[in-house]
Scaffold this motif. Structure first.
Motif, PDB file in Angstrom:
ATOM      1  N   GLN A 291       3.372  12.181  35.267  1.00 23.59           N
ATOM      2  CA  GLN A 291       4.574  12.223  36.097  1.00 23.59           C
ATOM      3  C   GLN A 291       4.462  11.213  37.231  1.00 23.59           C
ATOM      4  O   GLN A 291       3.449  11.128  37.917  1.00 23.59           O
ATOM      5  N   TRP A 292       5.542  10.457  37.409  1.00 21.74           N
ATOM      6  CA  TRP A 292       5.620   9.489  38.504  1.00 21.74           C
ATOM      7  C   TRP A 292       5.768  10.238  39.824  1.00 21.74           C
ATOM      8  O   TRP A 292       6.571  11.163  39.945  1.00 21.74           O
ATOM      9  N   LEU A 293       5.008   9.832  40.837  1.00 23.86           N
ATOM     10  CA  LEU A 293       5.090  10.430  42.163  1.00 23.86           C
ATOM     11  C   LEU A 293       5.735   9.454  43.143  1.00 23.86           C
ATOM     12  O   LEU A 293       5.703   8.231  42.927  1.00 23.86           O
ATOM     13  N   GLY A 296       4.182   6.146  44.158  1.00 22.56           N
ATOM     14  CA  GLY A 296       3.940   5.155  43.125  1.00 22.56           C
ATOM     15  C   GLY A 296       2.777   5.458  42.219  1.00 22.56           C
ATOM     16  O   GLY A 296       2.476   4.670  41.310  1.00 22.56           O
ATOM     17  N   SER A 297       2.106   6.575  42.421  1.00 20.82           N
ATOM     18  CA  SER A 297       0.988   6.961  41.564  1.00 20.82           C
ATOM     19  C   SER A 297       1.484   7.849  40.416  1.00 20.82           C
ATOM     20  O   SER A 297       2.655   8.256  40.373  1.00 20.82           O
ATOM     21  N   TRP A 298       0.583   8.134  39.493  1.00 21.56           N
ATOM     22  CA  TRP A 298       0.908   8.972  38.343  1.00 21.56           C
ATOM     23  C   TRP A 298       0.053  10.236  38.383  1.00 21.56           C
ATOM     24  O   TRP A 298      -1.144  10.172  38.666  1.00 21.56           O
ATOM     25  N   ARG A 299       0.672  11.368  38.100  1.00 21.56           N
ATOM     26  CA  ARG A 299      -0.041  12.645  38.106  1.00 21.56           C
ATOM     27  C   ARG A 299      -0.046  13.230  36.699  1.00 21.56           C
ATOM     28  O   ARG A 299       1.017  13.377  36.082  1.00 21.56           O
ATOM     29  N   PRO A 300      -1.218  13.574  36.159  1.00 16.99           N
ATOM     30  CA  PRO A 300      -1.251  14.223  34.838  1.00 16.99           C
ATOM     31  C   PRO A 300      -0.521  15.561  34.875  1.00 16.99           C
ATOM     32  O   PRO A 300      -0.601  16.298  35.859  1.00 16.99           O
ATOM     33  N   ARG A 301       0.181  15.861  33.773  1.00 18.72           N
ATOM     34  CA  ARG A 301       0.883  17.141  33.649  1.00 18.72           C
ATOM     35  C   ARG A 301       0.351  17.896  32.425  1.00 18.72           C
ATOM     36  O   ARG A 301       0.995  17.918  31.366  1.00 18.72           O
TER      37      ARG A 301
END
Length: 475
Positions: A291-293, A296-301
């Protein structure tokens, strides 16, 4: 005498050795220069020159009534011809002739062709022509030639039409995007993506251009040839400078914009891919969705499991799945999943809709289709989507249907009831792609899904029709 003879033999041997060594040395040097050139290749934006007059298509137009049957009475069909036959003229070249996607832009209908597979008779079928049909003048032209093996997806943003570089020809130093602006009508190659081998999808989120695909150095361990894998890229300047986020999976395939949020999805591994990921110590850390935060980072879902993404599918976490054709409409998104076989179940293409990916209550539904009916393409409308499907009949014909699906029709539950077909018709080749509106539709016919390429010695019924584009109008 013996000494002189041996001397002559030695000179002859040296001459022969020299004749062999010099070419080998030159060949090795040439390879090294090519590799060095690839490594030093600068990034750049290049205008694609228009093709010559000799490259322009001259498609024959077989009357639609000769091969379109059982058409819904309120509609009439016409054939726009088969522009791909000029580039891929042999009957058995059904895969590269397939119109994988259609897009309407500035009064032109664009057709995506080619074959990026590394296997089969028509493997790596580029460079690929980009054909466009002028809707007003009823005229085909070749708009450009792309240094790609396949054109699989178009994306529209305002006055620009974009193409993700599915499989670039040339080095892996840079990946490709292509764009056309209504302002100047020119196609440009944006060769700026660092080390992207494949770009499978692109989307805009706020001011960011985001892509998903595959790079050669996704992980830092294991044999060098096995380090390739999924990657996500983002650029805040329209694609000039990129930040790349590497993942543990094989390919990142789709971007899903849902409820003002953006999610990136990787290919779900089947048994063979699970073994490959496990051998590289990647499987344990694999997460299908990122998931885009806002920063600008990405978070695993990890909560968005295969079972959540594929409701109604048996053994969703064990079979291979390639999610594609993500098509937003309002705050919801629809996509098609190409699902591998499992035990006695054959592979299938299924359509899914999502309006929410919240951890507490994700809302994902499958569009219920009759058994054997394959979901082929989606096209956005103001109310939702048009869904194109195709089903192989016992007669050998393909029964193609177009259904209207509304966002308001999203209901709780694993499956959304199948709407009544809006348009249906039979053809000798499967329908692959769709564009248009409620008054005028365009459909591309192509290679049968999940079937092998025909051999050069056999031309099955309908093979020559692969690449044909049909037009449907209300009477």
């Amino acid at each position: 005498m013996i000494t002189a003879q041996r001397a002559r033999q030695g000179l002859a041997a040296a001459a022969i050795t020299g004749l062999v060594v010099v070419p080998l040395t030159l060949m090795t040097g040439a390879r090294m220069l090519r590799r060095l050139g690839h490594w030093l290749e600068p990034a750049g934006s290049h205008r694609l020159h228009p093709p010559s007059a000799q490259q322009q298509p001259k498609p024959s137009q077989t009357p639609a009534e000769d091969f379109v049957g059982q058409l819904t009475p309120s509609w009439q069909a016409s054939s726009l011809g088969n522009p791909a036959l000029g580039r891929y003229p042999l009957c058995w070249q059904t895969l590269p002739r397939t119109p994988w996607d259609l897009a309407i832009h500035d009064g032109q209908l664009y057709v995506g062709l080619g074959n990026s597979s590394n296997d089969g008779l028509t493997a790596n079928a580029g460079p690929v022509p980009l054909f466009a049909y002028d809707i007003a003048t009823d005229h085909w032209k070749q708009a450009a030639t792309l240094p790609e093996e396949e054109i699989s997806r178009f994306s529209t943003r305002g006055s620009e039409l974009w193409i993700a570089g599915a499989d670039a020809r040339g080095s892996w130093r840079w990946g490709n995007l292509y764009r056309r602006s209504s302002a100047d009508g020119q196609w440009r190659q944006e060769r700026l993506l660092p080390q992207f081998i494949h770009v499978h999808d692109l989307a805009w989120h706020g001011n960011e251009l985001v892509v998903v695909g595959n790079v050669p150095d996704a992980v830092a361990t294991g044999p060098k040839q096995e380090r390739h894998g999924s990657a996500l890229g983002r650029a805040s300047d329209g694609g000039g400078h990129w930040l790349v986020h590497r993942l543990n999976g094989w390919r990142a395939t789709a971007l899903l914009p849902v409820d003002d949020q953006l999610f990136a999805v990787q290919a779900l591994p089947g048994p063979a891919q699970r073994r490959w990921l496990s051998a590289g110590e990647r499987l344990q850390a694999f997460t299908a969705v990122q998931q885009w935060l806002p920063d600008g980072s990405w978070r695993p879902r990890p909560d968005l499991t295969a079972a959540v993404l594929l409701p109604g599918i048996n053994a969703p976490g064990m079979r291979s799945v390639w999610m594609e054709r993500a098509t937003p409409s309002g705050q919801a998104v629809a996509w098609i999943a190409s699902i591998g076989p499992w035990k006695s179940e054959r592979p299938q293409r299924a359509a899914f809709l999502a309006s929410r990916f919240s951890p507490a209550a994700p809302d994902v539904q499958q569009v219920a289709l009759p058994s054997g009916e394959q979901a082929m393409d989606l096209y956005p409308t103001e109310e939702g989507w048009l869904l194109l499907s195709s089903e192989k009949l016992a007669s050998g014909q393909w029964l193609n249907r177009i259904r209207a699906i509304t966002v308001s029709g999203l209901m709780k539950g694993e499956q959304m009831p199948s709407p009544k077909p809006w348009v249906s018709f039979e053809t000798p080749a499967a329908a692959w792609s769709l564009a248009g509106d409620r008054q005028r539709l365009f459909v591309g016919l192509g290679h049968p899904p999940f079937q092998q390429e025909p051999s050069p010695n056999h031309c099955p019924a309908g093979a020559k029709l692969s690449g044909t584009v049909l037009e449907f109008r209300l009477r």
